[in-house]
Scaffold this motif. Structure first.
Motif, mmCIF file in Angstrom:
data_model
loop_
_atom_site.group_PDB
_atom_site.id
_atom_site.type_symbol
_atom_site.label_atom_id
_atom_site.label_comp_id
_atom_site.label_asym_id
_atom_site.label_seq_id
_atom_site.Cartn_x
_atom_site.Cartn_y
_atom_site.Cartn_z
ATOM 1 N N VAL A 161 4.301 7.926 2.510
ATOM 2 C CA VAL A 161 3.924 8.157 3.826
ATOM 3 C C VAL A 161 3.326 9.806 3.486
ATOM 4 N N GLY A 162 1.986 10.006 4.286
ATOM 5 C CA GLY A 162 1.479 11.205 3.856
ATOM 6 C C GLY A 162 0.527 11.350 2.590
ATOM 7 N N GLY A 163 0.595 10.024 2.147
ATOM 8 C CA GLY A 163 -0.341 9.824 0.791
ATOM 9 C C GLY A 163 -1.816 9.802 1.201
ATOM 10 N N ARG A 164 -2.749 9.815 0.254
ATOM 11 C CA ARG A 164 -4.092 10.006 0.245
ATOM 12 C C ARG A 164 -4.471 9.041 -0.953
ATOM 13 N N LEU A 165 -5.584 8.270 -0.642
ATOM 14 C CA LEU A 165 -6.229 7.351 -1.648
ATOM 15 C C LEU A 165 -7.704 7.525 -1.685
ATOM 16 N N LEU A 177 -17.842 6.017 -0.799
ATOM 17 C CA LEU A 177 -16.219 6.266 -0.813
ATOM 18 C C LEU A 177 -15.673 6.187 0.316
ATOM 19 N N VAL A 178 -14.189 5.530 0.013
ATOM 20 C CA VAL A 178 -13.373 5.524 1.285
ATOM 21 C C VAL A 178 -12.279 6.310 1.083
ATOM 22 N N LEU A 179 -11.831 7.155 2.045
ATOM 23 C CA LEU A 179 -10.742 7.897 1.930
ATOM 24 C C LEU A 179 -9.908 7.159 2.767
ATOM 25 N N VAL A 180 -8.455 6.726 2.188
ATOM 26 C CA VAL A 180 -7.297 6.397 3.171
ATOM 27 C C VAL A 180 -6.248 7.191 3.241
ATOM 28 N N ARG A 181 -5.643 7.472 4.269
ATOM 29 C CA ARG A 181 -4.580 8.125 4.562
ATOM 30 C C ARG A 181 -3.468 7.197 5.134
ATOM 31 N N ARG A 182 -2.257 7.537 4.454
ATOM 32 C CA ARG A 182 -1.049 6.861 4.950
ATOM 33 C C ARG A 182 -0.227 7.606 5.912
ATOM 34 N N GLY A 183 -0.032 7.479 7.273
ATOM 35 C CA GLY A 183 0.654 8.098 8.284
ATOM 36 C C GLY A 183 1.714 7.513 8.504
ATOM 37 N N PRO A 184 2.817 8.070 9.339
ATOM 38 C CA PRO A 184 4.134 7.483 9.660
ATOM 39 C C PRO A 184 3.718 6.244 10.424
ATOM 40 N N ASN A 185 2.561 5.850 11.073
ATOM 41 C CA ASN A 185 2.396 4.628 11.634
ATOM 42 C C ASN A 185 1.106 3.757 11.160
ATOM 43 N N GLY A 186 0.754 4.184 9.840
ATOM 44 C CA GLY A 186 -0.027 3.146 9.377
ATOM 45 C C GLY A 186 -1.140 3.825 8.658
#
Ligand code: SAH
Length: 201
Positions: A161-165, A177-186
């Motif tokens: 959670v809080g991570g980036r891809l 390029l696609v940037l993904v962030r994982r937040g507390p809700n998804g």
């Protein structure tokens, strides 16, 4: 283009100085075939054998910038190839786990990293689309081969959670390029600039 010229050019285009310092600290000539050492600081992809290429420094810098790394982060590098991108990542975080499908490239990357004196990167051979579930979660995941249509769900799941891809994704004949962030809700996903990578197999 020489090393100094490449670094000057990167500083005008990459806002995060730490990223350009990391590029400056990694000897790219250790990660290319000896015959290509003279071209090591050209801002272009270079052949590394097995039909694969080491990414262009500008693209490596941009992807590192997007991952917003901090010195305590644990990072997964998918498609480690020559090990160069992993080496740059390793200057910006605590530890890098690399995974490369071609076992010969994985072995060579491990040797190049040792020669470059980098000791916080471990490379293993395997299918990076599956990630390394036993080592998850990761604060950041870097993917250097193009996924079809979507970022593999197994990789997104291995983000803290809080991570980036960051990953190249092909869709409708176009690659971005696609940037993904994982937040507390998804997961939050952003489509960024066009790029060209080899396919994720
Ligand atoms: N980041 C590398 C260059 C990446 S080229 C560098 O700095 O040199 C993309 C790499 O992804 C190639 O080496 C290719 O063998 C690898 N690859 C492709 N599909 C893969 C998969 N499913 N799992 C792991 N590696 C993969």
């Amino acid at each position: 283009m020489g090393r100094d010229e490449l670094l000057r050019s990167l500083r005008t285009r990459i806002a995060d100085d730490r990223v350009v310092d990391a590029i400056a600290a990694v000897p790219r000539e250790h990660f290319v075939a000896p015959a290509l050492a003279a071209a090591a600081y050209v801002d272009a992809p270079l052949r590394i054998g097995g039909g694969q290429t080491i990414s262009q420094p500008t693209v490596v810098a941009r992807m590192c910038e997007l991952l917003e790394l901090s010195p305590t982060d644990r990072v997964l590098d998918v498609g480690s190839g020559s090990g160069y991108h992993a080496a740059v990542l390793s200057r910006l975080c605590a530890r890098v786990r690399g995974i490369e499908l071609d076992p010969r490239l994985a072995a060579r990357a491990a040797r190049s990293l040792a020669v470059a004196g980098i000791d916080n990167v471990t490379i293993c051979a395997g299918d990076g689309a599956l990630g390394l579930p036993g080592e998850a979660p990761f604060d950041a995941i870097n993917v250097a081969a193009t996924a079809r249509d979507v970022v593999p769900a197994a990789l997104e799941r291995q983000l803290a959670v809080g991570g980036r891809l960051v990953a190249p994704v092909a869709h409708d004949g176009r690659e971005h390029l696609v940037l993904v962030r994982r937040g507390p809700n998804g997961f939050e996903r952003h489509l960024l600039e066009p790029v060209r990578f080899v396919p994720l197999r």
